[in-house]
Design a protein around this motif. Sequence first.
Motif: not given
Length: 90
Positions: A11-14, A18-20, A31-32, A61-62
């Motif tokens: 899981l990418d929380t950016r 930015v993720y793209q 995203p967070l 996030a965790a």
Amino acid sequence: IEEHTSGAIVLDTRSTGVYQKKHLKGSINIPLRTLHHCAPLLNKSKKYIICSDANKRAASAAFLLARQGMDVYILDENMHVALTKEATLE
């Protein structure tokens, strides 16, 4: 750690922008800032590996997912760098 995270969802929380631009292949972007809305919809029987470009974001996030009763791991910055050098990025 592989035995503990087998079948885990990365899981990418950016932010979406930015993720793209660059992300680990197979990761999912939440995203967070929207994670607290989406967390109740996630499968609690799955394991989640949080990756981010900021340790505080990953820790937040965790914490949020752990409070929902989920099994959560954080991909630390050193491992993330190693994976991005070796893994194919989308």
